[in-house]
Motif scaffolding. Structure first.
Motif, PDB file in Angstrom:
ATOM      1  N   ILE A 186       6.791  40.983   9.812  1.00  0.00           N
ATOM      2  CA  ILE A 186       5.396  41.352   9.551  1.00  0.00           C
ATOM      3  C   ILE A 186       4.549  40.089   9.407  1.00  0.00           C
ATOM      4  N   LEU A 187       5.045  39.120   8.650  1.00  0.00           N
ATOM      5  CA  LEU A 187       4.286  37.891   8.442  1.00  0.00           C
ATOM      6  C   LEU A 187       4.016  37.179   9.766  1.00  0.00           C
ATOM      7  N   SER A 188       4.982  37.165  10.664  1.00  0.00           N
ATOM      8  CA  SER A 188       4.764  36.486  11.949  1.00  0.00           C
ATOM      9  C   SER A 188       3.652  37.161  12.747  1.00  0.00           C
ATOM     10  N   LEU A 189       3.493  38.481  12.603  1.00  0.00           N
ATOM     11  CA  LEU A 189       2.433  39.194  13.321  1.00  0.00           C
ATOM     12  C   LEU A 189       1.048  38.824  12.804  1.00  0.00           C
ATOM     13  N   TYR A 206       5.913  27.170   7.477  1.00  0.00           N
ATOM     14  CA  TYR A 206       5.703  28.265   8.425  1.00  0.00           C
ATOM     15  C   TYR A 206       4.399  28.995   8.122  1.00  0.00           C
ATOM     16  N   TRP A 207       4.101  29.205   6.850  1.00  0.00           N
ATOM     17  CA  TRP A 207       2.846  29.855   6.469  1.00  0.00           C
ATOM     18  C   TRP A 207       1.649  29.033   6.940  1.00  0.00           C
ATOM     19  N   ASN A 208       1.740  27.722   6.803  1.00  0.00           N
ATOM     20  CA  ASN A 208       0.651  26.865   7.274  1.00  0.00           C
ATOM     21  C   ASN A 208       0.457  27.002   8.789  1.00  0.00           C
ATOM     22  N   THR A 209       1.553  27.155   9.525  1.00  0.00           N
ATOM     23  CA  THR A 209       1.456  27.388  10.970  1.00  0.00           C
ATOM     24  C   THR A 209       0.750  28.711  11.245  1.00  0.00           C
ATOM     25  N   ILE A 210       1.086  29.747  10.507  1.00  0.00           N
ATOM     26  CA  ILE A 210       0.445  31.058  10.686  1.00  0.00           C
ATOM     27  C   ILE A 210      -1.054  30.945  10.414  1.00  0.00           C
ATOM     28  N   VAL A 243      -4.120  31.827  12.982  1.00  0.00           N
ATOM     29  CA  VAL A 243      -5.215  32.758  12.687  1.00  0.00           C
ATOM     30  C   VAL A 243      -6.544  32.095  13.023  1.00  0.00           C
ATOM     31  N   ALA A 244      -6.733  30.878  12.562  1.00  0.00           N
ATOM     32  CA  ALA A 244      -7.993  30.165  12.826  1.00  0.00           C
ATOM     33  C   ALA A 244      -8.184  29.918  14.321  1.00  0.00           C
ATOM     34  N   SER A 245      -7.116  29.553  15.002  1.00  0.00           N
ATOM     35  CA  SER A 245      -7.208  29.273  16.430  1.00  0.00           C
ATOM     36  C   SER A 245      -7.546  30.529  17.223  1.00  0.00           C
ATOM     37  N   GLU A 278      -9.088  37.672   6.255  1.00  0.00           N
ATOM     38  CA  GLU A 278      -8.932  38.539   5.082  1.00  0.00           C
ATOM     39  C   GLU A 278      -7.461  38.632   4.679  1.00  0.00           C
ATOM     40  N   LEU A 279      -6.577  38.794   5.668  1.00  0.00           N
ATOM     41  CA  LEU A 279      -5.140  38.844   5.374  1.00  0.00           C
ATOM     42  C   LEU A 279      -4.652  37.525   4.792  1.00  0.00           C
ATOM     43  N   VAL A 280      -5.085  36.424   5.388  1.00  0.00           N
ATOM     44  CA  VAL A 280      -4.680  35.113   4.871  1.00  0.00           C
ATOM     45  C   VAL A 280      -5.085  34.973   3.404  1.00  0.00           C
TER      46      VAL A 280
END
Length: 196
Positions: free
Chosen positions: A113-116, A150-154, A158-160, A178-180
């Motif tokens: 879920i987090l990767s999505l 990994y969270w920082n990559t996600i 999102v920003a990209s 909002e999710l972040v």
């Protein structure tokens, strides 16, 4: 794509490595079912995520053959299959699989879920945002505290993706941000609880 490996043979055992050891019996069955439904050749790599004290290797993308059906033995195995299907190259399949997993997020399914969250399909992001409960936030927040890089990559993804595809949305109302924010807050609470 120099960091990717051409995998010509993906088997159930390799796919089972996407789950913690305590899930192994059902994960191998699910992995075997999924492996039989994959295209023979595909580009993919795997990313490592820590769940508790274990590291798992989740496939980045899986290219499913559209004419193959999966025969699922039990509901438990079905959930592992659905987790692997969130890595499908088909966004509609990723969304259907995510919806099934979102009914009950467990620590082993949280990385899927987090990767999505770090992907570009806004409808999947909206489904995740709508399904997040305080219990789900706790599970995902715990995962984030164990996988800060990994969270920082996600977050960068999102920003990209917002910058490339969704700049017409005000940043403050874009569901990815909002999710972040929600998950960052949950991770903060989890970190504070662990430090006590």
């Amino acid at each position: 794509m120099s960091n990717q490996t051409m995998l010509t043979e993906i088997d159930g055992q390799m796919l089972a490595e996407a789950f913690p050891a305590e899930c192994l019996p059902a994960a191998v069955i699910a992995g075997t079912e999924v492996a039989q439904r994959l295209m023979l050749r595909q580009w993919t790599d795997r990313f490592a995520v820590h769940i508790g004290f274990q590291s798992v290797l989740i496939p980045s993308r899986l290219n499913f053959s559209p004419d193959q059906l999966i025969m699922i033995e039990t509901e438990e195995v079905r959930r592992f299959v659905r987790a692997l299907e969130t890595r499908s190259n088909d966004g509609f399949e990723r969304q259907r699989a995510a919806r099934d997993l979102l009914t009950t997020i467990e620590p082993w399914s949280a990385p899927f879920i987090l990767s999505l969250v770090g992907e570009y399909v806004i409808e999947i992001l909206e489904d995740i945002a709508a399904a997040i409960t305080s219990e789900n936030e706790r599970i995902l927040g715990t995962l984030i505290t164990q996988n800060e890089a990994y969270w920082n990559t996600i977050k960068r993804r999102v920003a990209s993706y917002w910058n490339v595809y969704y700049r017409s949305y005000p940043r403050a109302t874009y569901v990815g941000f909002e999710l972040v924010d929600r998950l960052e807050a949950a991770a903060f609470v989890c970190a504070e609880t662990l430090s006590k």
